[in-house]
Enzyme design. Sequence first.
Site, short mmCIF file in Angstrom:
data_model
loop_
_atom_site.label_atom_id
_atom_site.label_comp_id
_atom_site.label_asym_id
_atom_site.label_seq_id
_atom_site.Cartn_x
_atom_site.Cartn_y
_atom_site.Cartn_z
CE LYS A 1 -21.35 -14.96 8.66
NZ LYS A 1 -21.77 -13.98 9.69
N GLY B 1 -13.13 -3.34 1.96
CA GLY B 1 -14.53 -2.95 2.03
C GLY B 1 -14.92 -1.96 0.95
N GLY C 1 -9.82 -7.84 0.54
CA GLY C 1 -8.58 -7.87 1.32
C GLY C 1 -7.83 -9.18 1.25
NE ARG D 1 -4.20 -1.72 2.07
CZ ARG D 1 -5.28 -1.69 2.84
NH1 ARG D 1 -5.34 -0.86 3.86
NH2 ARG D 1 -6.30 -2.50 2.60
#
Length: 399
Positions: free
Chosen positions: A201, A378, A355, A40
Amino acid sequence: MKQTIYDIDSRDSRPGIAFLRVDYNVPLDRSTNEIIDDARIAATIPTIRYLQGLDARIILCSHLGRPKGQVVPSLTMSQVAKRLELMLNEPVKILTSFDGISIRGEVNTLGPKSVVMLENIRFVPHEESNDPAFAKQLAESADIYVNDAFGTAHRAHASTVGITHHLPAVAGLLLSREIQMLEQVTLNPERPTAVLVGGAKLSDKIGIIENLMNKIDQLLIGGGMAAPFIKAIGHGVGQSSYDVDQVSIASSLIDGAKSNNIDIVLPIDAIVADAFSNNAATKVVPISEIPDGWILMDIGPQTISLFDSQLQNAKTVMWNGPMGVAEFTKFASGTREMAVSLSKRTKGISIAGGGSTSQMIHDLGLTNSFTHVSTGGGASLEFLEGKNLPAINALLDKP
């Protein structure tokens, strides 16, 4: 379309001091506090260099971890500043004050092209609450605001949104590329388009699937989120975790895909375990034969081959989410093999986001083999869901 730092590159509008919001929330080793992965940091170097080419003095601002408005010594920016100094081969001074006037005074004592870094912005409780007074205070330090922190674009904080009410606000090169690449999937992708989704999920990915359903040709499903789909087509899933209402959602998605001529590709075999543990007993079984009491932990070797063959003819591939419980090395093979498979594509574009997905690609040294690997977790998820990201919305539009 949003304005970028290219739009400020004129002799009449060169920034004196640029407030550059970056995402240096890098992973740290818990025992040594050393940086594990500096990707990053490296990703922002082109923006820093471009601004230096405009003779700007640069104020870097980032968060690190979740200090929740408190000063946490282990989450200071000192390690990040040292790593950036090595990358830039020049000093990066840390400023502990968040008072804009004081920051401006300090920066003005330095020469053009100089780089300073504010201390962890989340040490200040007013940051995450997007306090207007704090945002104005930060803005007093600079002449222009540049956002290159895609990983925080879904957060309306003082340093991502509030500050834009007081300064001309544009995108950095990293942020603008994130927008450009993800829009290739969400707006008008080159067909045929395939989306590979995974994760624990279905509820975490339902937004992506619904948003992209009328833009894709194939939907490949792995990870724990495959369980309700497997249940929906009439097979047992042992002790695999899923919400009961997800089965009806999966069934509706299958029906919707058929009516839209979208091919849903489910696993045909799986690695199952007798416990949710890296040390559990395992075996490979057909997807229709998951034993009672066993847990779906990863896609199997036949599924890896199936997914690989299905993706080869796609002109656009978007991948979000691991194929199994990749945090356990014993169940990371599906995710690892899909990363390798997609890295070998010789035509079309391959975009990865999320991620853990991005981390696997980076750990394998395959980042440069993809068209784009998103730096946002996110944020990339919400972008693919079609949601408006407040930090991007806050930037100036192109005329």
